[in-house]
Motif scaffolding. Structure first.
Motif, mmCIF file in Angstrom:
data_model
loop_
_atom_site.group_PDB
_atom_site.id
_atom_site.type_symbol
_atom_site.label_atom_id
_atom_site.label_comp_id
_atom_site.label_asym_id
_atom_site.label_seq_id
_atom_site.Cartn_x
_atom_site.Cartn_y
_atom_site.Cartn_z
ATOM 1 N N PRO A 169 -40.162 5.391 -16.385
ATOM 2 C CA PRO A 169 -40.994 6.543 -15.567
ATOM 3 C C PRO A 169 -40.595 6.698 -14.199
ATOM 4 O O PRO A 169 -40.883 5.078 -13.709
ATOM 5 C CB PRO A 169 -42.243 6.768 -15.713
ATOM 6 N N ALA A 170 -40.407 7.365 -13.321
ATOM 7 C CA ALA A 170 -40.259 7.564 -11.842
ATOM 8 C C ALA A 170 -41.559 6.585 -10.965
ATOM 9 O O ALA A 170 -42.817 6.683 -11.839
ATOM 10 C CB ALA A 170 -40.353 9.254 -11.423
ATOM 11 N N GLN A 497 -43.824 11.785 -10.482
ATOM 12 C CA GLN A 497 -43.318 12.671 -11.650
ATOM 13 C C GLN A 497 -43.300 14.034 -11.132
ATOM 14 O O GLN A 497 -43.005 15.010 -11.996
ATOM 15 C CB GLN A 497 -44.048 12.265 -12.543
ATOM 16 N N THR A 499 -42.475 17.833 -9.665
ATOM 17 C CA THR A 499 -41.294 18.611 -9.526
ATOM 18 C C THR A 499 -41.034 19.355 -9.077
ATOM 19 O O THR A 499 -40.288 19.848 -8.350
ATOM 20 C CB THR A 499 -40.180 18.064 -11.312
#
Length: 522
Positions: A169-170, A497, A499
């Motif tokens: 995960p980011a 996360q 976007t």
């Protein structure tokens, strides 16, 4: 017989000149003594705007200063309160939202038999509660990413990868060993609790987390870059509403190109936002020049409330901007005059207490509106009915005493400030959304000032800019009823996360403060 006129002699002219010089010197000495007494009060007296019993004297004895409706005093005079014993104060109950851990206490088995020989039966229980706190506990998050491969073709029958590994995960700081929880903890300790990073270095070491203060500082700078999309949205939302407050305070930055380490820089604060979206934004600038608020306010149109600092005059002259003053600043000058005047016992009451008496009535009306939970429309009507006559009374007092005291004395300066700021001070009467003073913006800047006493300075402009952004987040979160640590941990987890613009917008404090999503940040 005619009346002879005696022409003035050189000696009489010299005497008159000497008398005038003596009077001017006496006035100058009185002003210096007043300033000396005020300096002593500031140095040794409590740092409070509340006047001591000596300073108040009979300042607020008048009944009309205590009630908005004078008839209330007559009604109160007819009420007799019988003698009674003071009730013992009750302890505030512990919040029901806190989790409970049941700890049972029983009597020994050998005491469970009655003297008659029968076994005792439990008939109830008595419960008392204590606060308990579990200290922070360090742990290591092991991110285990599973790997997959095809044993049949081993990746040779297609163009895809031979081995597929689950994505990580980011993270808020890529390739860092700091989790969102640790970053939120350090940020909260610095920007909410005022703990400088060098102290946190030692605290973390006690939990076997070895990280230098340099690394901690780098983390804060990286987080300042991470949250920039949120800051931009908050900036746009704040300027979209037509009521705004501004203030500024100093900050020292050691390593700034072209400036000595002792040079003063400034942190500018804006407080505003539409209803239900309380927004507090901090901005770092190396100066206190008028160009700074011009840049921060951009194309803002609406009410701008500030103190009388000249830097706010330029944006206030823009079309569509209405400058509103701060009554607290006017009141403080009269408070200083009273403190300096009554630092020596036995001095007669001057003009400053009379002004404070009238001003206090205006604050009583504001308190009445606040306690009653009035809407802006209701507060506007109350001010027109009750406050405008008091402002008329204060104007009459001001015109009568405008030249009654030397302009360089503390009382003279207070009167001059009140006269100069008068048009801006009464503008709050035009709209119930406007506050009587800029104190809420000052309160918003106070956590920064308290923290500054501990960490003293920022090392670089990048650190100061990052601090401004993170202060903006925690203070806006607090203003919207969120727990700062929970909010920071949530955005440090989710923002990397995000976007789309909708993803970022959903992370704004007032979005998470809504009942439907309250649990996300709680």
């Amino acid at each position: 017989m005619g009346i002879s006129e005696t022409s003035p002699t050189p000696e009489s002219d010299e005497i008159a000149t000497l008398k005038a010089l003596n009077a001017a010197q006496a006035a100058r000495i009185a002003i210096l003594e007043e300033q000396l007494r005020l300096a002593a009060v500031k140095a040794f007296a409590p740092k409070s705007e509340k006047l001591s019993a000596l300073a108040q004297m009979d300042l607020f004895n008048e009944a009309e200063a205590l009630v908005v409706n004078p008839e209330a005093e007559a009604q109160a005079a007819e009420i007799e309160v019988p003698a009674h014993a003071r009730a013992r104060g009750k302890r505030k109950p512990i919040d029901a939202k806190l989790p409970r851990v049941r700890v049972e206490h029983d009597i020994p088995d050998d005491q469970k038999t009655c003297p008659c020989g029968c076994l005792l039966t439990r008939i109830g229980e008595v419960t008392s509660e204590q606060f308990d706190l579990i200290p922070a506990r360090a742990q290591v998050l092991q991110h285990v990413r599973f790997k997959y491969a095809c044993r049949s073709c081993e990746g040779t029958s297609h163009a895809g990868p031979a081995v597929i590994t689950a994505a990580m995960p980011a993270q808020p700081i890529p390739k860092s060993n700091a989790s969102p929880g640790l970053l939120a903890h350090v940020s909260t300790a610095k920007f909410v609790d005022g703990l400088p990073l060098y102290r946190q270095e030692g605290i973390l070491a006690r939990y076997m987390i070895s990280v230098s203060r340099t690394a901690l500082a780098c983390w804060m700078i990286r987080l300042g870059d991470l949250v920039m999309p949120l800051i931009n949205l908050m900036h746009e939302a704040q300027l979209s509403y037509d009521v705004l407050q501004m203030d500024e305070t100093s900050v020292q930055v050691l390593k700034e190109d072209g400036r000595p380490a002792t040079a003063k820089s400034f942190m500018w604060v804006r407080r505003g936002g539409p209803p239900g979206q309380r927004i507090i934004l901090f901005d770092y600038a190396p100066s206190r020049a008028g160009a700074i608020p011009m840049r921060l306010l951009d194309e803002y149109k609406g009410y701008l409330q500030s103190d009388a600092y000249s830097a706010y005059n330029a944006p206030a002259k823009r079309d569509g901007v209405i400058h509103v003053g701060c009554l607290d600043h006017a009141r403080r000058k009269f408070v200083e005059a009273v403190k300096a005047q009554h630092a020596v016992a036995g001095m007669e009451r001057g003009l400053a207490p009379d002004a404070l008496l009238i001003i206090r009535k205006l604050y009583v009306i504001e308190k009445l509106a606040r306690d009653a939970g009035m809407t802006p429309e209701q507060r506007h009507r109350l001010r027109n009915d009750k406050a405008r006559p008091i402002w008329d009374e204060l104007r009459t007092w001001l015109d009568r005493n405008r030249n009654a005291t030397p302009p360089q004395s503390l009382t003279g300066k207070a009167i001059g400030y009140l006269a100069d700021e008068w048009p801006k001070l009464i503008r709050y009467l035009d709209d119930g959304r406007i506050e009587i003073s800029n104190v809420l913006c000052e309160n918003a800047i106070r956590p920064f000032v308290v923290g500054r006493k501990a960490w003293l300075f920022s090392d670089t402009p990048k650190g100061a800019i990052a601090s401004a952004r993170l202060y903006s987040l925690v203070e806006t979160a607090k203003a919207n009823g969120l727990d700062p640590f929970a909010y920071l941990k949530h955005i440090f987890t989710m923002l990397p996360q995000a976007t789309t613009l909708e993803d970022i917008d959903a992370l704004l404090p007032w979005q998470l403060a809504r009942p439907a999503t309250q649990s996300v940040a709680a």
